[in-house]
Design a protein around this motif. Structure first.
Motif, short mmCIF file in Angstrom:
data_model
loop_
_atom_site.label_atom_id
_atom_site.label_comp_id
_atom_site.label_asym_id
_atom_site.label_seq_id
_atom_site.Cartn_x
_atom_site.Cartn_y
_atom_site.Cartn_z
N LEU A 1 0.83 -1.20 0.00
CA LEU A 1 0.00 0.00 0.00
C LEU A 1 0.87 1.26 0.00
CD1 LEU A 1 -2.85 -0.97 2.51
CD2 LEU A 1 -3.03 -0.66 0.04
N GLY A 2 1.99 1.23 0.72
CA GLY A 2 2.89 2.38 0.73
C GLY A 2 3.50 2.63 -0.62
N PHE A 3 3.91 1.56 -1.33
CA PHE A 3 4.47 1.70 -2.67
C PHE A 3 3.45 2.30 -3.64
CE2 PHE A 3 5.10 -0.09 -6.93
CZ PHE A 3 6.35 0.43 -7.22
N ILE A 4 2.21 1.82 -3.56
CA ILE A 4 1.16 2.35 -4.44
C ILE A 4 0.90 3.83 -4.12
CG2 ILE A 4 -1.29 2.16 -5.00
CD1 ILE A 4 -1.06 -0.84 -4.50
N THR A 5 0.96 4.19 -2.85
CA THR A 5 0.76 5.59 -2.47
C THR A 5 1.84 6.49 -3.04
OG1 THR A 5 -0.28 4.88 -0.41
CG2 THR A 5 0.50 7.15 -0.52
N VAL A 6 3.11 6.06 -2.90
CA VAL A 6 4.22 6.87 -3.44
C VAL A 6 4.10 6.99 -4.96
CG1 VAL A 6 6.71 6.96 -3.73
CG2 VAL A 6 5.75 6.31 -1.54
N LEU A 7 3.74 5.90 -5.63
CA LEU A 7 3.58 5.93 -7.08
C LEU A 7 2.46 6.89 -7.48
CD1 LEU A 7 4.78 4.54 -9.58
CD2 LEU A 7 2.90 2.90 -9.46
N GLY A 8 1.34 6.86 -6.75
CA GLY A 8 0.24 7.78 -7.04
C GLY A 8 0.62 9.22 -6.82
N VAL A 9 1.38 9.49 -5.76
CA VAL A 9 1.83 10.86 -5.49
C VAL A 9 2.75 11.35 -6.61
CG1 VAL A 9 3.28 12.26 -3.97
CG2 VAL A 9 1.60 10.72 -2.99
N SER A 10 3.64 10.48 -7.09
CA SER A 10 4.56 10.89 -8.15
C SER A 10 3.79 11.23 -9.43
CB SER A 10 5.59 9.79 -8.42
OG SER A 10 4.97 8.65 -8.99
N VAL A 11 2.76 10.44 -9.75
CA VAL A 11 1.95 10.73 -10.94
C VAL A 11 1.19 12.05 -10.78
CG1 VAL A 11 0.00 9.94 -12.35
CG2 VAL A 11 1.70 8.30 -11.56
N GLY A 12 0.58 12.24 -9.61
CA GLY A 12 -0.20 13.46 -9.37
C GLY A 12 0.65 14.71 -9.44
N VAL A 13 1.82 14.69 -8.80
CA VAL A 13 2.69 15.86 -8.82
C VAL A 13 3.23 16.11 -10.22
CG1 VAL A 13 4.86 16.80 -7.95
CG2 VAL A 13 3.32 15.61 -6.41
N PHE A 14 3.59 15.05 -10.93
CA PHE A 14 4.11 15.21 -12.29
C PHE A 14 3.08 15.89 -13.19
CE2 PHE A 14 4.75 13.73 -16.61
CZ PHE A 14 6.09 13.99 -16.81
N LEU A 15 1.82 15.44 -13.10
CA LEU A 15 0.78 16.02 -13.95
C LEU A 15 0.47 17.46 -13.56
CD1 LEU A 15 -1.69 13.01 -14.29
CD2 LEU A 15 -0.06 13.88 -15.99
N MET A 16 0.41 17.72 -12.25
CA MET A 16 0.04 19.08 -11.80
C MET A 16 1.05 20.12 -12.26
SD MET A 16 -1.65 18.96 -8.03
CE MET A 16 -0.37 17.95 -7.30
N ILE A 17 2.34 19.85 -12.06
CA ILE A 17 3.32 20.89 -12.37
C ILE A 17 3.57 21.01 -13.87
CG2 ILE A 17 4.46 20.61 -10.15
CD1 ILE A 17 6.64 19.11 -11.49
N HIS A 18 3.14 20.00 -14.67
CA HIS A 18 3.30 20.12 -16.12
C HIS A 18 2.07 20.73 -16.78
CE1 HIS A 18 6.85 17.58 -15.66
NE2 HIS A 18 7.15 17.86 -16.90
N LEU A 19 0.96 20.78 -16.06
CA LEU A 19 -0.25 21.34 -16.66
C LEU A 19 -0.47 22.80 -16.28
CD1 LEU A 19 -2.73 18.32 -16.23
CD2 LEU A 19 -1.48 19.04 -18.28
N VAL A 20 0.26 23.31 -15.29
CA VAL A 20 0.10 24.73 -14.93
C VAL A 20 0.85 25.58 -15.95
CG1 VAL A 20 -0.18 24.26 -12.49
CG2 VAL A 20 2.10 24.62 -13.42
N PRO A 21 0.43 26.87 -16.14
CA PRO A 21 1.09 27.72 -17.14
C PRO A 21 2.55 27.99 -16.78
CG PRO A 21 -1.04 28.63 -16.46
CD PRO A 21 -0.74 27.51 -15.52
N GLY A 22 3.37 28.26 -17.82
CA GLY A 22 4.78 28.61 -17.58
C GLY A 22 5.70 27.66 -18.31
N ASP A 23 6.92 28.10 -18.54
CA ASP A 23 7.89 27.30 -19.29
C ASP A 23 9.24 27.36 -18.57
OD1 ASP A 23 9.48 26.00 -21.05
OD2 ASP A 23 8.83 27.11 -22.82
N PRO A 24 9.74 26.22 -18.07
CA PRO A 24 11.03 26.24 -17.37
C PRO A 24 12.19 26.62 -18.29
CG PRO A 24 10.28 24.00 -17.72
CD PRO A 24 9.14 24.88 -18.09
N VAL A 25 12.03 26.44 -19.60
CA VAL A 25 13.09 26.83 -20.53
C VAL A 25 13.33 28.33 -20.47
CG1 VAL A 25 13.73 26.94 -22.96
CG2 VAL A 25 12.69 24.87 -22.03
N LEU A 26 12.24 29.11 -20.34
CA LEU A 26 12.39 30.57 -20.25
C LEU A 26 13.05 30.97 -18.94
CD1 LEU A 26 8.99 31.79 -21.71
CD2 LEU A 26 11.20 31.54 -22.87
N VAL A 27 12.85 30.15 -17.88
CA VAL A 27 13.51 30.43 -16.60
C VAL A 27 15.03 30.28 -16.75
CG1 VAL A 27 13.74 29.69 -14.19
CG2 VAL A 27 11.49 29.74 -15.29
#
Length: 306
Positions: free
Chosen positions: A11-37
């Protein structure tokens, strides 16, 4: 016991995997471009495209995620967009500071909250009970930034007993530790009091008193141990929250911890640092909960069978 541990670890492994997917999607879907940074907005489109290809940001999200996940399994969380240093190094420098602060705050909260809770339960409906519960309510209501500033003004500015900010010695951890411990201590005091009151009314406690045992023995040896199960659970959860929830306290006392690292990375759109830090925090939270589950099963063997 082994089967119970395997289920909790899965259950802990599944939780960490779910958190990694959620964070990856959230920060890639918000506006902005790290290349410009990294290049600034005045860089040519060709330079921007070249860097985007170099970082793999022009590929589909599922390929980016797979590269990130496979790298994380090898201990490679990428490089910081701002400093170009490995994310693992950035976290490794900050994590011991956060762990030190969380451990001190947890010890302070467990000691003060446990003692107050037990004393209030033993002296139920007395002036001590009402006064401590009022203090507990104040501890729950005070914002951490306000409490931190008040402690700083009193003990650092007026009395000059402790330093205002910093992290290089044991004296620097006292004020932020007290600030962080206030909320968890109040929660533990209320929980310990209610759990102790429930246990003190059980038949085996009345039997112990009827056998002529001293009140101190009845409270410490019989009642306290049986009231610790919910307290241990909440204590573990509070420690997990302190690992990633000390952002405000770390900012007030200029404490270089993981919480400040996440905030700075979010403001700079430093994707690799945000992903890596959140993943490490989630992993720490899961490990703490796994330890709590083991303690829970040890204190109450019936838990292993459910």
């Amino acid at each position: 016991m082994h089967g119970y541990l395997r289920r909790r670890a899965l259950l802990g492994f599944i939780t960490v995997l779910g958190v990694s997917v959620g964070v990856f999607l959230m920060i890639h879907l918000v506006p902005g471009d790290p290349v410009l940074v990294m290049l600034s907005e005045f860089a040519s489109p060709a330079d921007q495209q070249a860097l985007r290809q170099q970082l793999g940001l022009d590929r589909p999200l599922y390929i980016q995620y797979w590269r990130y996940l496979s790298g994380a399994l090898r201990g490679d969380l990428g490089r910081s967009v701002r400093s170009n240093r490995p994310v693992v190094s950035e976290i490794a420098w900050r994590l011991p500071n956060t762990l030190r602060l969380a451990v001190v705050a947890t010890l302070l909260a467990a000691a003060s909250g446990g003692l107050v809770g037990v004393a209030s339960a033993v002296r139920r409906n007395t002036l001590w009970d009402h006064a401590t519960m009022l203090a507990v309510l104040a501890g729950l209501s005070m914002p951490s930034f306000w409490l931190g500033l008040m402690l700083m003004i009193i003990f650092a500015v007026r009395l000059e007993w402790l330093p205002v900010a910093g992290y290089e010695g044991w004296q620097y951890v006292i004020l932020p530790g007290l600030t962080l411990a206030a909320g968890p201590a109040a929660v533990l005091a209320r929980l310990t009091r209610s759990s102790m009151l429930e246990v003190l009314n059980q038949d085996f406690v009345r039997t112990a008193r009827a056998k002529g045992l001293r009140e101190q023995t009845v409270v410490v040896k019989h009642a306290l141990k049986n009231s610790l199960i919910p307290v241990v659970t909440v204590l573990g959860l509070q420690f997990g929250h302190l690992l990633g929830g000390a952002v405000i306290t770390e900012s007030v006392f200029a404490w270089p911890g993981v919480g400040r690292l996440v905030v700075e990375a979010i403001l700079a759109r430093d994707f690799p640092v945000v992903q890596g830090t959140v993943l490490v925090i989630a992993l720490g939270f899961v490990l703490v909960n796994l330890i709590v589950d083991v303690l829970y099963a040890y204190l109450d063997p019936r838990i292993r069978l459910t």
